[in-house]
Design an enzyme around this catalytic site. Structure first.
Site, PDB file in Angstrom:
ATOM      1  CE  LYS A  14      -1.976  28.367  23.045  1.00  0.00           C
ATOM      2  NZ  LYS A  14      -1.707  27.628  21.766  1.00  0.00           N
ATOM      3  NE  ARG A  89      -5.509  22.685  25.033  1.00  0.00           N
ATOM      4  CZ  ARG A  89      -5.159  23.232  23.754  1.00  0.00           C
ATOM      5  NH1 ARG A  89      -4.150  22.736  22.958  1.00  0.00           N
ATOM      6  NH2 ARG A  89      -5.908  24.048  23.100  1.00  0.00           N
ATOM      7  NE  ARG A 128      -9.748  34.051  16.804  1.00  0.00           N
ATOM      8  CZ  ARG A 128      -8.773  33.029  17.615  1.00  0.00           C
ATOM      9  NH1 ARG A 128      -9.155  31.914  16.948  1.00  0.00           N
ATOM     10  NH2 ARG A 128      -8.077  33.075  18.433  1.00  0.00           N
ATOM     11  NE  ARG A 161     -10.419  27.656  14.560  1.00  0.00           N
ATOM     12  CZ  ARG A 161      -9.334  27.448  15.175  1.00  0.00           C
ATOM     13  NH1 ARG A 161      -8.586  28.090  14.837  1.00  0.00           N
ATOM     14  NH2 ARG A 161      -9.278  26.911  16.472  1.00  0.00           N
ATOM     15  NE  ARG A 172     -10.785  26.321  21.942  1.00  0.00           N
ATOM     16  CZ  ARG A 172     -10.760  27.365  21.163  1.00  0.00           C
ATOM     17  NH1 ARG A 172     -11.576  27.916  20.443  1.00  0.00           N
ATOM     18  NH2 ARG A 172      -9.626  27.616  20.555  1.00  0.00           N
TER      19      ARG A 172
HETATM   20  P1  AMP Z   1      -5.518  24.315  19.703  1.00  0.00           P
HETATM   21  O1  AMP Z   1      -5.392  24.625  18.281  1.00  0.00           O
HETATM   22  O2  AMP Z   1      -4.504  24.101  20.377  1.00  0.00           O
HETATM   23  O3  AMP Z   1      -6.331  25.198  20.470  1.00  0.00           O
HETATM   24  O4  AMP Z   1      -6.213  23.152  19.613  1.00  0.00           O
HETATM   25  C1  AMP Z   1      -7.427  22.515  19.298  1.00  0.00           C
HETATM   26  C2  AMP Z   1      -8.059  21.560  19.843  1.00  0.00           C
HETATM   27  O5  AMP Z   1      -7.166  20.459  19.492  1.00  0.00           O
HETATM   28  C3  AMP Z   1      -8.404  21.640  21.266  1.00  0.00           C
HETATM   29  O6  AMP Z   1      -9.392  22.118  21.712  1.00  0.00           O
HETATM   30  C4  AMP Z   1      -8.466  20.170  21.772  1.00  0.00           C
HETATM   31  O7  AMP Z   1      -9.835  19.557  21.274  1.00  0.00           O
HETATM   32  C5  AMP Z   1      -7.432  19.538  20.915  1.00  0.00           C
HETATM   33  N1  AMP Z   1      -6.092  19.551  21.408  1.00  0.00           N
HETATM   34  C6  AMP Z   1      -4.826  20.320  21.192  1.00  0.00           C
HETATM   35  N2  AMP Z   1      -3.906  19.984  21.795  1.00  0.00           N
HETATM   36  C7  AMP Z   1      -4.309  19.324  22.961  1.00  0.00           C
HETATM   37  C8  AMP Z   1      -3.642  18.741  24.101  1.00  0.00           C
HETATM   38  N3  AMP Z   1      -2.356  19.013  24.497  1.00  0.00           N
HETATM   39  N4  AMP Z   1      -4.561  17.758  24.725  1.00  0.00           N
HETATM   40  C9  AMP Z   1      -5.510  17.661  24.582  1.00  0.00           C
HETATM   41  N5  AMP Z   1      -6.336  18.128  23.470  1.00  0.00           N
HETATM   42  C10 AMP Z   1      -5.568  18.882  22.527  1.00  0.00           C
END
Ligand code: AMP
Length: 216
Positions: A14, A89, A128, A161, A172
């Site tokens: 995405k 989320r 990755r 990462r 996740r």
């Molecule tokens: P992402 O890059 O969107 O996968 O976000 C990386 C991490 O940031 C996630 O695994 C969460 O720990 C935190 N995070 C990002 N967006 C949210 C959200 N909407 N609600 C809660 N935690 C978030």
């Protein structure tokens, strides 16, 4: 003005589609993951707090995330519209977003879900690698570096990462399936959901997205 929300399991691609759509429609990107990573880099209190959750692949608590998004949306810095990425989320985040948007008198035009099967995702994520120095990304199978384990650009040893490690990836995915997947029904019922197959090439997925968004 086009206001979009993009969803997808972690690793569904995405991010790639979001980048293309942002450029094409001149949208403002609102990514909660990026906001947290920026705060972590700055070493702020918020960054340190978020890091504790992020490194385990867990979600930062809803009220913290909702407040951040509300603050950003209230600034109204999106002349051509915005793209929310990685938010909401959870059901409670989706409800908070409804309230925030309704207070601002703004509507979402569409919710994009980039769909990829769990099997394909795990394979993508496990392979990755990223350069901790210049940020260049690789994949052991589809885009390996010339010299194993070394960045082509700056010769720095590559790393995984922290949130790409398998345990974290599975965590996740579980969180996604439990908390985020039900949001697809939430937005389907509102008539906003646009599901796109995310297993093709990035360019063909993007073309299909633009064609389908043309209806909005
Ligand atoms: P992402 O890059 O969107 O996968 O976000 C990386 C991490 O940031 C996630 O695994 C969460 O720990 C935190 N995070 C990002 N967006 C949210 C959200 N909407 N609600 C809660 N935690 C978030």
């Amino acid at each position: 003005m086009l206001n979009l929300l993009i969803m997808g399991k972690p690793g569904a691609g995405k991010g790639t589609q979001a980048a293309k759509l942002l450029k094409f429609y001149h949208l403002t990107h609102i990514s909660t993951g990026d906001i947290y990573r920026r705060e972590m880099k700055k070493g702020s209190d918020l960054g340190r707090l978020a890091q504790e959750y992020m490194k385990k692949g867990e979600l930062v608590p809803d009220d913290i995330t909702n407040n951040i998004v509300e603050e950003v949306l209230n600034q109204k810095k999106y002349p051509h519209g915005f793209m929310l990425d990685g938010y909401p989320r959870t059901r409670s985040q989706a409800e908070a977003l409804d309230r925030i948007l309704s207070d601002l008198g703004i509507k979402l035009n569409a919710v994009i879900n980039v769909h990829v099967s769990d099997k394909v995702l795990l394979e993508r994520m496990a392979g990755r690698r990223v350069c901790p120095n210049c940020g260049e990304t690789y994949h052991l199978r589809s885009h390996p570096p010339v010299k194993e384990g070394i960045c082509d650009v700056c010769m720095t040893p590559l790393i995984q990462r922290e949130d790409d490690l398998e345990k974290s990836v599975l965590n996740r995915l579980n969180i996604y399936n439990r908390l985020t997947k039900p949001l697809l029904d939430y937005y389907r019922e509102k008539g906003l959901l646009l599901v796109i197959n995310g297993e093709g090439s990035a360019q063909s997925i993007f073309k299909e997205l633009v064609t389908r968004l043309g209806d909005y």
